[in-house]
Design an enzyme around this catalytic site. Structure first.
Site, short mmCIF file in Angstrom:
data_model
loop_
_atom_site.label_atom_id
_atom_site.label_comp_id
_atom_site.label_asym_id
_atom_site.label_seq_id
_atom_site.Cartn_x
_atom_site.Cartn_y
_atom_site.Cartn_z
N GLY A 2 0.84 -1.18 0.00
CA GLY A 2 0.00 0.00 0.00
C GLY A 2 0.88 1.24 0.00
O GLY A 2 1.93 1.25 0.63
N LEU A 36 -1.61 -5.75 3.96
CA LEU A 36 -0.53 -6.29 3.14
C LEU A 36 0.74 -6.36 3.99
O LEU A 36 0.78 -5.83 5.10
CB LEU A 36 -0.30 -5.41 1.91
CG LEU A 36 -1.46 -5.35 0.93
CD1 LEU A 36 -1.18 -4.32 -0.17
CD2 LEU A 36 -1.74 -6.73 0.32
N ALA A 37 1.77 -6.97 3.45
CA ALA A 37 3.01 -7.09 4.22
C ALA A 37 3.48 -5.72 4.70
O ALA A 37 3.94 -5.57 5.83
CB ALA A 37 4.09 -7.75 3.37
N GLU A 38 3.40 -4.70 3.83
CA GLU A 38 3.78 -3.34 4.23
C GLU A 38 2.85 -2.32 3.59
O GLU A 38 2.40 -2.50 2.45
CB GLU A 38 5.22 -3.00 3.79
CG GLU A 38 6.28 -3.95 4.29
CD GLU A 38 6.61 -3.77 5.75
OE1 GLU A 38 6.15 -2.78 6.36
OE2 GLU A 38 7.36 -4.62 6.28
N THR A 39 2.59 -1.25 4.31
CA THR A 39 1.97 -0.05 3.76
C THR A 39 2.93 1.10 4.02
O THR A 39 3.41 1.28 5.14
CB THR A 39 0.61 0.22 4.41
OG1 THR A 39 -0.27 -0.87 4.11
CG2 THR A 39 -0.01 1.51 3.86
#
Length: 273
Positions: free
Chosen positions: A20, A44-47
């Site tokens: 994101g 998600l894994a990272e934003t």
């Protein structure tokens, strides 16, 4: 507020690692609670959250990264995704400098559509395998290395590519084995297929059982495999279900990570900070 989802380290949608991306208009970051809630919602894994900095400083944008459960010191794929959004929307061109927890990072766009990140090389030190690592991972490590402060993973070498691909870890068992996660790696079984080494990344401690393509891990994989293979320019395949390629270039204390990115969702966040 615009919110985008970008697949990083891939040139096609629905592969690589999705992140994101929110570009903020403010001169600072909203409250940490709001940032974490948005990251949990995106799931998600990272934003990545970024806001512009005043001209004339050492960086152009301030950048932070959140998993669904916590903030992290360094993230490669979400940095690539943020740079991709800045370039494809015309906000930036050429080199973009980001101020982050781990220092100043740069991203440079190329005519072929790739982006190159300039990250600090992870300091690798030999480590003793923690109790239960082999059982939780499901394979016996040949080598175990600590990746240093900002990454906080254990780099674990396995016997071959097949062993990495076959892993079905006990994720609760891995939680106690490192500060952040486990990077499992092995040499490519057939280098003629376009990659030199393979890896997989497991991060249940920060809410990510398996990360599809972990840019930050390649700041440790690059020096490890460059020493083994005798070349500073390598290509790594993170052989998760989504899969992705990361081209690495070792430059002493810095590592260059190159890959493609694709925007797959461009929408509007309706909840303001």
């Amino acid at each position: 507020m615009r919110i985008r989802i970008v697949d990083a380290f891939t040139d096609r949608p629905f592969a690589g690692n999705p992140a994101g991306v929110l570009l903020l208009d403010s001169e600072g970051f909203p409250d940490d609670t709001w940032l974490q809630q948005v990251a949990a919602e995106v799931n998600l894994a990272e934003t990545a959250f970024a806001h512009p900095l005043p001209p004339g400083g050492e960086a152009d944008w301030a950048l932070r990264w959140f998993t669904p459960v916590t903030e992290v010191d360094m993230c490669g794929h979400a940095t690539l995704a943020t740079a991709h959004v800045l370039h494809t929307t015309g906000i930036a061109s050429g080199e973009v400098r980001f101020a982050a927890r781990c220092g100043v990072l740069t991203a440079t766009a190329h005519r072929d559509g790739t982006l190159t990140l300039d990250f600090p090389t992870a300091p690798l030190t030999p480590a003793t395998a923690p109790p239960g690592l082999a059982e939780a991972l499901g394979a016996e490590p040949l080598t175990v290395l600590d990746t240093g402060e900002h990454i906080g993973d254990l780099l674990v070498e396995l016997a071959d590519e097949a062993a990495v691909r076959a892993l079905t870890p006990d994720f609760p068992g891995l939680v106690a084995c490192s500060r952040r996660g486990i990077i499992a790696t092995a040499p490519a079984g057939d280098p003629s297929r376009g990659y030199d080494f393979v890896s997989r990344g497991f991060f249940p401690r920060v809410g990510i059982d398996e990360d599809p393509v972990t840019g930050s891990a390649h700041t440790a994989l690059a020096p490890f495999w460059s020493a083994r293979l005798g070349r500073d320019e390598l290509t790594g395949l993170q052989c998760s279900a989504r899969s992705g390629l990361v081209r690495t270039s070792l430059r002493g204390e810095r590592t260059l990570l190159t890959g493609h990115a694709v925007t797959v969702i461009d929408g509007e966040l309706l909840t303001a900070p």
